[in-house]
Design a protein around this motif. Structure first.
Motif, mmCIF file in Angstrom:
data_model
loop_
_atom_site.group_PDB
_atom_site.id
_atom_site.type_symbol
_atom_site.label_atom_id
_atom_site.label_comp_id
_atom_site.label_asym_id
_atom_site.label_seq_id
_atom_site.Cartn_x
_atom_site.Cartn_y
_atom_site.Cartn_z
ATOM 1 N N ARG A 1 -9.660 -4.813 5.454
ATOM 2 C CA ARG A 1 -9.824 -3.431 5.005
ATOM 3 C C ARG A 1 -10.656 -2.674 6.033
ATOM 4 N NH1 ARG A 1 -12.589 -2.767 -0.776
ATOM 5 N NH2 ARG A 1 -14.310 -3.794 0.313
ATOM 6 N N THR B 1 -8.134 3.973 5.577
ATOM 7 C CA THR B 1 -9.228 3.330 4.840
ATOM 8 C C THR B 1 -8.873 3.092 3.381
ATOM 9 O OG1 THR B 1 -10.272 5.473 4.403
ATOM 10 C CG2 THR B 1 -10.967 4.293 6.385
ATOM 11 N N ASN B 2 -7.619 2.819 3.110
ATOM 12 C CA ASN B 2 -7.199 2.482 1.745
ATOM 13 C C ASN B 2 -8.122 1.385 1.190
ATOM 14 O OD1 ASN B 2 -5.857 1.245 -0.493
ATOM 15 N ND2 ASN B 2 -3.922 2.086 0.226
ATOM 16 N N ASP C 1 -4.107 9.416 8.880
ATOM 17 C CA ASP C 1 -5.339 10.118 8.548
ATOM 18 C C ASP C 1 -6.342 9.129 7.950
ATOM 19 O OD1 ASP C 1 -4.535 9.697 5.913
ATOM 20 O OD2 ASP C 1 -4.060 11.784 5.510
ATOM 21 N N MET C 2 -7.570 9.586 7.799
ATOM 22 C CA MET C 2 -8.649 8.695 7.360
ATOM 23 C C MET C 2 -8.358 8.067 6.000
ATOM 24 S SD MET C 2 -11.651 7.360 8.021
ATOM 25 C CE MET C 2 -12.428 8.344 9.298
ATOM 26 N N MET C 3 -7.784 8.832 5.084
ATOM 27 C CA MET C 3 -7.523 8.302 3.751
ATOM 28 C C MET C 3 -6.520 7.146 3.797
ATOM 29 S SD MET C 3 -6.323 10.349 0.303
ATOM 30 C CE MET C 3 -7.834 11.319 0.355
ATOM 31 N N ALA C 4 -5.477 7.294 4.631
ATOM 32 C CA ALA C 4 -4.471 6.241 4.726
ATOM 33 C C ALA C 4 -5.039 4.996 5.382
ATOM 34 C CB ALA C 4 -3.258 6.747 5.502
ATOM 35 N N ARG D 1 -13.104 0.161 6.883
ATOM 36 C CA ARG D 1 -14.087 0.946 6.147
ATOM 37 C C ARG D 1 -14.328 2.290 6.827
ATOM 38 N NH1 ARG D 1 -18.791 -3.483 5.461
ATOM 39 N NH2 ARG D 1 -19.960 -1.698 6.279
ATOM 40 N N PRO D 2 -14.749 3.315 6.095
ATOM 41 C CA PRO D 2 -15.012 4.618 6.713
ATOM 42 C C PRO D 2 -16.051 4.578 7.828
ATOM 43 C CG PRO D 2 -14.851 4.852 4.332
ATOM 44 C CD PRO D 2 -14.844 3.375 4.617
ATOM 45 N N CYS E 1 0.809 -1.204 0.000
ATOM 46 C CA CYS E 1 0.000 0.000 0.000
ATOM 47 C C CYS E 1 0.849 1.263 0.000
ATOM 48 C CB CYS E 1 -0.914 0.017 1.222
ATOM 49 S SG CYS E 1 -2.076 -1.355 1.183
#
Length: 384
Positions: A348, A335-336, A330-333, A350-351, A11
Motif C-alpha cells: 500500500r 494511495t487506495n 492521482d493521489m487518491m488512486a 501511503r500519502p 481495486c
C-alpha cells in the motif's frame, strides 16, 4: 497468471447490475450534416527508469523484462511503457526523467538508487507527476514520491510484533554503524514501543570491522537470562560470523531467539547452527514462485530478486490506467487504503511516500526457511 496478481484488479470500481432497457425514441432527421468527431487519444504513457548500461545493466534489464511481463498480463492497448536508461548514475537518471516527461509520461517508475531519486525529483515534481521509485531509502519518500524497495521498517515491525505475541519482551540489538544500522535501530525502538517490548541493550559496530567479539561481549554483559531475543542487522557471511560468536559469550540461541531482517532471506542460512530457529520477516517465497518460473521460461534465466518490484509497479500502473479514467494516477488512486496484491504480497502506498507491506514471518531451519506465520491477505488483518 497467478491468482495473487489478479487481485490487483480488485481495486477497480465495482460494476453494478444493468438498468432495465427502455425503448429508445427515434431521433428526428435533420438536413444538416454532422461534423466528424476527432478520435480521442487514450494512450497512457508510463516511464520506467532503470540502468540498462553500466555496472547494474544486468539488474536493470531484468527489471525491464519483468515490467514487460506485467504489461502483457494486465495492460491494454492504451498503455504504453517508456523505458529509459539511467546508466546507473544520478546524472543519467535526471536526463532519462526529463526525456520521458518530454515524451508525455504521466507516471514515473524508478529510478533504482536513492541518489538517483534525489536527482530526478526536481523534474518530476516540476511536471506535477508521481514517482514510484525502487529505492528502500525512506528519506527519499514524500511529496508525490514513493519508495517501494524492501525497507527494514516493515520487516522489523512485523517480526517484533510476532515475537511479542510469543512472549518475547526484552530485546537486544547488534547493528552496524551505518545508514542501514540506523534504520534498523530506529525501527526496532519504535516497534518495541508500539508492541509493549523493551530494547534493553543496543550495540553498534564499525561495518568494516572483521572481529565483532567486543560488540557481542558488550551485548552479553547483562548476563544469562537478561535477554529474550537479539536482533541481528546483518546478512551473508558477516551474519554467520556474528551468530557463531554468541554461544561463546553465553548468549545461547536455544534460549535467546535470534531475530533478523530481509537480509536473512537466504535459504542456506541453516548451515550455521546458531541461526537455526531464528525468525525474520520477508515476502512469502511461495507468492513469487509462479513469477520466477514464468520469467525463466520466457527469458531462459532466473530473474534478479528486485525484478518483482518492477513487475508490481508496472502492474499497479497498468491496472490504474485501465480503470482510472482521465486522471488514473492521482493521489487518491495511488494511495487506495485497501492496497494492491502483487508478486511480493500486499502493499500500500501511503500519502507520506512510505509503503506498507504484508510480510510473512519465516523461521530458519537446517533444510531451508519455512513460513511460521503467513503473510496477511488484507491490511484490515494487520489492524492498520
Amino acid at each position: 497468471m497467478a491468482a495473487g496478481l489478479l487481485a490487483l484488479a480488485a481495486c477497480a470500481p465495482t460494476v453494478g447490475p444493468e438498468p432495465p432497457q427502455v425503448q429508445a425514441q427515434q431521433a428526428p432527421i435533420t438536413a444538416e450534416p454532422l461534423e466528424p468527431v476527432a478520435p480521442v487519444d487514450r494512450t497512457v504513457k508510463v516511464a520506467l527508469l532503470v540502468p540498462l548500461t553500466g555496472n547494474a545493466a544486468e539488474l536493470g534489464q531484468g527489471m525491464l523484462e519483468a515490467a514487460q511481463m506485467a504489461l502483457f498480463d494486465l495492460g491494454d492497448d492504451s498503455f504504453q511503457l517508456i523505458p529509459r536508461d539511467t546508466k546507473g548514475t544520478p546524472g543519467g537518471a535526471s536526463e532519462a526523467a526529463r526525456d520521458a516527461i518530454a515524451e508525455g509520461a504521466q507516471l514515473i517508475l524508478g529510478p533504482l538508487y536513492s541518489s538517483s531519486v534525489g536527482a530526478v525529483r526536481p523534474a518530476v515534481q516540476g511536471a506535477g507527476l508521481g514517482m514510484i521509485s525502487f529505492s528502500n531509502n525512506m528519506s527519499q519518500a514524500g511529496s508525490g514520491a514513493w519508495t517501494i524497495g524492501f525497507s527494514p521498517d516493515n520487516q522489523v515491525r512485523r517480526v517484533v510484533s510476532y515475537a511479542r505475541s510469543q512472549g518475547i519482551g526484552r530485546i537486544g540489538s547488534l547493528a552496524p554503524r551505518d545508514a542501514y544500522g540506523d534504520a534498523v535501530s530506529t525501527a526496532l525502538n519504535a516497534a518495541a514501543l508500539d508492541f509493549g517490548a523493551r530494547v534493553v541493550r543496543t550495540e553498534r559496530y564499525d561495518p568494516a570491522a572483521t572481529d565483532l567479539s567486543p560488540a557481542v561481549q558488550s551485548l552479553a554483559s547483562g548476563g544469562p537470562g537478561s535477554l529474550d531475543a537479539v536482533m541481528l542487522a546483518e546478512g551473508g557471511p558477516k551474519l554467520r560470523s556474528v551468530a557463531s560468536l554468541l554461544p561463546a559469550f553465553q548468549i545461547d540461541p536455544a534460549q535467546v531467539r535470534l531475530l533478523g531482517t530481509g537480509m536473512w532471506d537466504d535459504p542456506t542460512l541453516g548451515s550455521e547452527p546458531a541461526l537455526v530457529g531464528g525468525w525474520y520477516a520477508a515476502p512469502d517465497p511461495a507468492a513469487r514462485r509462479d513469477f520466477e518460473q514464468r520469467f525463466e521460461s520466457i527469458y531462459g534465466r532466473r530473474p534478479p530478486r528486485l525484478a518483482t518490484l518492477a513487475y508490481d509497479a508496472a502492474a499497479l500502473a497498468a491496472v490504474l490506467a485501465r480503470n482510472g479514467g482521465p486522471a488514473p494516477f492521482d493521489m487518491m488512486a495511488l494511495t487506495n487504503p485497501n492496497g494492491f496484491a502483487g508478486v511480493d504480497g500486499i502493499f500500500r502506498l501511503r500519502p507520506d511516500g512510505l509503503v506498507d507491506r504484508g510480510l510473512a514471518v519465516m523461521e530458519v531451519t537446517p533444510n531451508g526457511n519455512r513460513v511460521i506465520d503467513p503473510a496477511p491477505s488484507s491490511f484490515q488483518a494487520l489492524g492498520f
